[in-house]
Structures are given as structure tokens and as C-alpha cells.
Write a protein that holds these residues in place. Structure first.
Motif, PDB file in Angstrom:
ATOM      1  N   LYS A 298       1.209  -1.016  -0.227  1.00 48.06           N
ATOM      2  CA  LYS A 298       0.027  -0.315   0.053  1.00 48.06           C
ATOM      3  C   LYS A 298       0.893   0.927   0.159  1.00 48.06           C
ATOM      4  CE  LYS A 298      -4.206  -1.524   1.477  1.00 48.06           C
ATOM      5  NZ  LYS A 298      -5.560  -2.021   2.826  1.00 48.06           N
ATOM      6  N   VAL A 299       1.894   1.169   0.537  1.00 49.14           N
ATOM      7  CA  VAL A 299       3.149   2.420   0.290  1.00 49.14           C
ATOM      8  C   VAL A 299       3.306   2.141  -1.075  1.00 49.14           C
ATOM      9  CG1 VAL A 299       5.166   3.167   1.319  1.00 49.14           C
ATOM     10  CG2 VAL A 299       4.145   1.593   2.966  1.00 49.14           C
ATOM     11  N   MET A 300       3.969   1.438  -1.227  1.00 49.78           N
ATOM     12  CA  MET A 300       4.011   1.326  -2.652  1.00 49.78           C
ATOM     13  C   MET A 300       2.951   1.856  -3.898  1.00 49.78           C
ATOM     14  SD  MET A 300       7.370   0.785  -2.567  1.00 49.78           S
ATOM     15  CE  MET A 300       8.119   0.908  -4.764  1.00 49.78           C
ATOM     16  N   ARG A 301       1.515   1.553  -3.325  1.00 50.26           N
ATOM     17  CA  ARG A 301       0.837   2.424  -3.871  1.00 50.26           C
ATOM     18  C   ARG A 301       0.387   3.697  -4.193  1.00 50.26           C
ATOM     19  NH1 ARG A 301      -4.352  -0.880  -2.183  1.00 50.26           N
ATOM     20  NH2 ARG A 301      -2.895  -2.965  -3.132  1.00 50.26           N
ATOM     21  N   GLY A 302       0.747   4.057  -3.082  1.00 53.89           N
ATOM     22  CA  GLY A 302       0.872   5.856  -3.053  1.00 53.89           C
ATOM     23  C   GLY A 302       1.609   6.682  -3.604  1.00 53.89           C
ATOM     24  N   LEU A 303       2.056   5.613  -4.377  1.00 49.52           N
ATOM     25  CA  LEU A 303       3.573   6.001  -5.485  1.00 49.52           C
ATOM     26  C   LEU A 303       2.516   6.679  -6.832  1.00 49.52           C
ATOM     27  CD1 LEU A 303       6.310   4.525  -5.074  1.00 49.52           C
ATOM     28  CD2 LEU A 303       6.318   7.177  -4.021  1.00 49.52           C
ATOM     29  N   PHE A 304       1.429   5.901  -7.344  1.00 46.95           N
ATOM     30  CA  PHE A 304       0.618   5.960  -8.238  1.00 46.95           C
ATOM     31  C   PHE A 304      -0.674   6.650  -7.662  1.00 46.95           C
ATOM     32  CE2 PHE A 304       2.983   1.973  -8.568  1.00 46.95           C
ATOM     33  CZ  PHE A 304       3.849   2.538 -10.320  1.00 46.95           C
ATOM     34  N   ASN A 305      -0.895   7.231  -6.612  1.00 50.60           N
ATOM     35  CA  ASN A 305      -2.130   8.315  -6.557  1.00 50.60           C
ATOM     36  C   ASN A 305      -1.992   9.100  -5.121  1.00 50.60           C
ATOM     37  OD1 ASN A 305      -4.377   6.009  -6.676  1.00 50.60           O
ATOM     38  ND2 ASN A 305      -2.775   4.932  -6.044  1.00 50.60           N
ATOM     39  N   GLY A 306      -0.803  10.434  -6.577  1.00 48.72           N
ATOM     40  CA  GLY A 306      -0.661  11.355  -5.001  1.00 48.72           C
ATOM     41  C   GLY A 306       1.046  11.699  -4.154  1.00 48.72           C
ATOM     42  N   LEU A 307       1.350  10.577  -4.198  1.00 49.41           N
ATOM     43  CA  LEU A 307       1.754  10.543  -2.533  1.00 49.41           C
ATOM     44  C   LEU A 307       2.692  11.693  -3.072  1.00 49.41           C
ATOM     45  CD1 LEU A 307       2.770   8.927  -0.162  1.00 49.41           C
ATOM     46  CD2 LEU A 307       4.163   7.834  -1.319  1.00 49.41           C
ATOM     47  N   LEU A 308       3.572  11.604  -4.067  1.00 47.75           N
ATOM     48  CA  LEU A 308       4.723  13.141  -4.062  1.00 47.75           C
ATOM     49  C   LEU A 308       4.547  13.884  -3.627  1.00 47.75           C
ATOM     50  CD1 LEU A 308       7.304  10.954  -6.668  1.00 47.75           C
ATOM     51  CD2 LEU A 308       7.093  10.890  -4.157  1.00 47.75           C
ATOM     52  N   ASN A 309       3.031  13.766  -4.601  1.00 45.80           N
ATOM     53  CA  ASN A 309       2.777  15.458  -4.278  1.00 45.80           C
ATOM     54  C   ASN A 309       1.991  15.646  -2.942  1.00 45.80           C
ATOM     55  OD1 ASN A 309       1.889  18.506  -5.397  1.00 45.80           O
ATOM     56  ND2 ASN A 309      -0.454  17.357  -4.786  1.00 45.80           N
ATOM     57  N   LYS A 310       1.690  14.751  -2.477  1.00 48.48           N
ATOM     58  CA  LYS A 310       1.028  15.217  -0.622  1.00 48.48           C
ATOM     59  C   LYS A 310       2.679  15.241   0.368  1.00 48.48           C
ATOM     60  CE  LYS A 310      -3.428  13.225  -0.892  1.00 48.48           C
ATOM     61  NZ  LYS A 310      -4.285  12.169  -0.747  1.00 48.48           N
ATOM     62  N   VAL A 311       4.010  14.548  -0.556  1.00 47.44           N
ATOM     63  CA  VAL A 311       5.060  14.453  -0.060  1.00 47.44           C
ATOM     64  C   VAL A 311       5.776  16.197   0.264  1.00 47.44           C
ATOM     65  CG1 VAL A 311       7.313  14.023   0.116  1.00 47.44           C
ATOM     66  CG2 VAL A 311       5.522  12.180  -0.125  1.00 47.44           C
ATOM     67  N   THR A 312       5.850  16.638  -0.650  1.00 49.30           N
ATOM     68  CA  THR A 312       6.179  18.026  -1.033  1.00 49.30           C
ATOM     69  C   THR A 312       5.575  19.142  -0.270  1.00 49.30           C
ATOM     70  OG1 THR A 312       7.162  17.032  -2.714  1.00 49.30           O
ATOM     71  CG2 THR A 312       7.029  19.519  -3.779  1.00 49.30           C
ATOM     72  N   GLU A 313       3.756  18.586  -0.896  1.00 52.57           N
ATOM     73  CA  GLU A 313       3.172  20.098   0.310  1.00 52.57           C
ATOM     74  C   GLU A 313       3.369  19.910   1.614  1.00 52.57           C
ATOM     75  OE1 GLU A 313       1.939  22.041  -1.189  1.00 52.57           O
ATOM     76  OE2 GLU A 313       2.537  21.547  -3.303  1.00 52.57           O
ATOM     77  N   GLY A 314       2.833  18.331   2.266  1.00 51.58           N
ATOM     78  CA  GLY A 314       3.519  18.323   4.239  1.00 51.58           C
ATOM     79  C   GLY A 314       5.033  19.014   4.588  1.00 51.58           C
ATOM     80  N   ASN A 315       5.896  18.865   3.462  1.00 48.03           N
ATOM     81  CA  ASN A 315       7.084  19.405   4.343  1.00 48.03           C
ATOM     82  C   ASN A 315       7.627  20.550   4.036  1.00 48.03           C
ATOM     83  OD1 ASN A 315       9.405  16.946   4.554  1.00 48.03           O
ATOM     84  ND2 ASN A 315       9.180  16.537   2.399  1.00 48.03           N
ATOM     85  N   LYS A 316       6.779  21.155   2.804  1.00 49.36           N
ATOM     86  CA  LYS A 316       6.511  23.146   3.014  1.00 49.36           C
ATOM     87  C   LYS A 316       5.878  23.097   4.384  1.00 49.36           C
ATOM     88  CE  LYS A 316       6.056  23.274  -1.723  1.00 49.36           C
ATOM     89  NZ  LYS A 316       4.752  23.976  -2.699  1.00 49.36           N
ATOM     90  N   LEU A 317       5.172  22.516   4.827  1.00 48.75           N
ATOM     91  CA  LEU A 317       4.247  23.059   6.283  1.00 48.75           C
ATOM     92  C   LEU A 317       5.293  22.314   7.955  1.00 48.75           C
ATOM     93  CD1 LEU A 317       0.509  21.744   4.796  1.00 48.75           C
ATOM     94  CD2 LEU A 317       1.479  23.894   4.925  1.00 48.75           C
ATOM     95  N   PHE A 318       6.172  21.706   7.074  1.00 50.88           N
ATOM     96  CA  PHE A 318       6.892  22.057   8.694  1.00 50.88           C
ATOM     97  C   PHE A 318       7.451  23.006   9.599  1.00 50.88           C
ATOM     98  CE2 PHE A 318       6.986  16.944   7.292  1.00 50.88           C
ATOM     99  CZ  PHE A 318       6.739  16.882   8.886  1.00 50.88           C
ATOM    100  N   SER A 319       7.651  23.142  10.178  1.00 51.37           N
ATOM    101  CA  SER A 319       8.110  24.529  10.692  1.00 51.37           C
ATOM    102  C   SER A 319      10.439  24.101  10.810  1.00 51.37           C
ATOM    103  CB  SER A 319       8.335  24.902  12.110  1.00 51.37           C
ATOM    104  OG  SER A 319       7.577  24.240  12.898  1.00 51.37           O
ATOM    105  N   LYS A 320      10.169  22.934  11.284  1.00 50.80           N
ATOM    106  CA  LYS A 320      11.665  22.742  10.853  1.00 50.80           C
ATOM    107  C   LYS A 320      11.819  21.094  10.438  1.00 50.80           C
ATOM    108  CE  LYS A 320      11.530  21.720  15.491  1.00 50.80           C
ATOM    109  NZ  LYS A 320      12.323  21.608  16.805  1.00 50.80           N
ATOM    110  N   PRO A 321      13.088  20.963   9.971  1.00 54.87           N
ATOM    111  CA  PRO A 321      12.823  19.248   9.562  1.00 54.87           C
ATOM    112  C   PRO A 321      12.438  18.450  10.928  1.00 54.87           C
ATOM    113  CG  PRO A 321      14.860  20.239   9.188  1.00 54.87           C
ATOM    114  CD  PRO A 321      13.685  22.016   9.649  1.00 54.87           C
ATOM    115  N   MET A 322      11.869  16.983  10.045  1.00 58.12           N
ATOM    116  CA  MET A 322      11.859  16.685  11.014  1.00 58.12           C
ATOM    117  C   MET A 322      12.060  14.537  11.162  1.00 58.12           C
ATOM    118  SD  MET A 322       9.512  17.990  13.831  1.00 58.12           S
ATOM    119  CE  MET A 322       8.888  16.301  14.059  1.00 58.12           C
ATOM    120  N   LYS A 323      12.391  13.810  11.748  1.00 60.82           N
ATOM    121  CA  LYS A 323      12.308  12.887  11.611  1.00 60.82           C
ATOM    122  C   LYS A 323      11.687  11.827  11.960  1.00 60.82           C
ATOM    123  CE  LYS A 323      15.109   9.492  14.136  1.00 60.82           C
ATOM    124  NZ  LYS A 323      16.148   9.199  14.966  1.00 60.82           N
ATOM    125  N   GLN A 324      11.076  10.492  10.723  1.00 61.69           N
ATOM    126  CA  GLN A 324      10.063   9.741  11.114  1.00 61.69           C
ATOM    127  C   GLN A 324      10.727   8.932  11.792  1.00 61.69           C
ATOM    128  OE1 GLN A 324       7.404   8.472   7.825  1.00 61.69           O
ATOM    129  NE2 GLN A 324       7.978  10.588   6.238  1.00 61.69           N
TER     130      GLN A 324
END
Length: 177
Positions: free
Chosen positions: A110-136
């Protein structure tokens, strides 16, 4: 095991990251939006949380309790949330007790399936919203899930993501309340 609509929501009591009790049993008479995200450093989860925060007035006006569950530690959650105050309760569940109680799954497919369902765009947008770099700090294969629990403690919506980033659209979520 997955939960289904119309069944009683499993009850739990937990302490949020600020030391406040989040007791599902004590919330009888209130609607609850229960969201299981991945971890504090997940940009997709950060994007979703910001989407929900834009609807904070709706949740407050309609007396809806919002509980956000993350696999992160309390320390990581506090680091992520900073000094801001929020209208939602954030619960750290690094031992996955609540995830297991609600049958929230892990799946690399399902993680891989996300790559075909807009995951990279959400990653890009979500990274912009962090106030500082975060580690998973949670499981990278955790798949989000969302539940609406009605005033009688019954599950009105049980949404298990088909991929990372698969959340109920905000417009649809609002209509369900």
C-alpha cells in the motif's frame, strides 16, 4: 481485525501529549473524529493535519472531538507541535496499542500503491508545512485509518486507507457529521 460501521467503537483511555485525558467512554454524547496517522515526521500526515486544522471551527461549532493518534513518542510529538495550541488532542502511541485495538494495518504494498495515487505531491506539500525538519520515527509501512464515532459510541465511518495518503476528502468528511 478491521472494524465495521454500526459496531460499537472499542473504548480506550489515553493521555494526550500535553497530559490531558482522552477517554472515549467519557465522550458519550459527543461525536468523535478519530484519525490514525503515521508519525510526527510524516509529511503526508502533516499535510492532512493542516487540512483538518483549516476545519477547526467546523469541529468546534458542531461539538466534535478530534483525536489524532501517531506512532511517535511524546517527545517527538511535542517537538513537532511546538509551542502552538491546537483544538485537537494529539496522542502518542509508539507501542501501537490503539493501532492494534482499531485494526490499523501496515503494508509495503500500500505504500508503493501511494506512489501512483498522488503521494509525491502530498510529500512535497507536507514538507513545506513543517516549521523545521522532522525525522520519521514510526513504521514507514503504516497505513492511515479514520473513524467517525457517533454520540452513541457506534462507528459511523470506518475508513482504512488503500494507500499512504488515502484519507476521506474533507468535503465528504464534513457531510458525514
Amino acid at each position: 481485525m478491521r472494524l465495521t460501521e454500526n459496531q460499537s467503537a472499542p473504548l480506550f483511555s489515553a493521555t494526550d501529549v500535553y497530559g490531558q485525558e482522552a477517554n472515549l467512554n467519557a465522550l458519550g454524547g459527543k461525536s468523535v473524529y478519530l484519525a490514525f496517522e503515521r508519525n510526527a515526521g510524516c509529511p503526508v500526515c502533516n499535510f492532512r493535519t493542516h487540512e483538518l486544522l483549516k476545519q477547526a471551527d467546523f469541529f468546534t461549532t458542531n461539538n466534535i472531538t478530534v483525536l489524532m493518534i501517531y506512532e511517535s513518542s511524546v517527545e517527538a510529538m511535542k517537538d513537532h507541535l511546538g509551542e502552538n495550541s491546537y483544538p485537537f488532542q494529539f496522542i502518542a502511541d509508539p507501542q501501537n496499542k490503539l493501532y492494534n485495538l482499531y485494526g490499523v494495518e501496515r503494508s509495503f504494498i500500500k505504500v508503493m500503491r501511494g506512489l501512483f495515487n498522488g503521494l509525491l505531491n502530498k510529500v512535497t506539500e507536507g514538507n513545506k508545512l513543517f516549521s523545521k525538519p522532522m525525522k520519521q520515527d514510526g513504521h514507514l509501512d503504516r497505513i492511515p485509518a479514520e473513524f467517525i464515532i457517533d454520540k452513541n459510541g457506534k462507528i459511523k465511518l470506518a475508513h482504512y486507507g488503500k494507500f499512504v495518503g488515502d484519507h476521506v476528502p474533507i468535503e465528504q468528511l464534513i457531510k458525514l457529521f
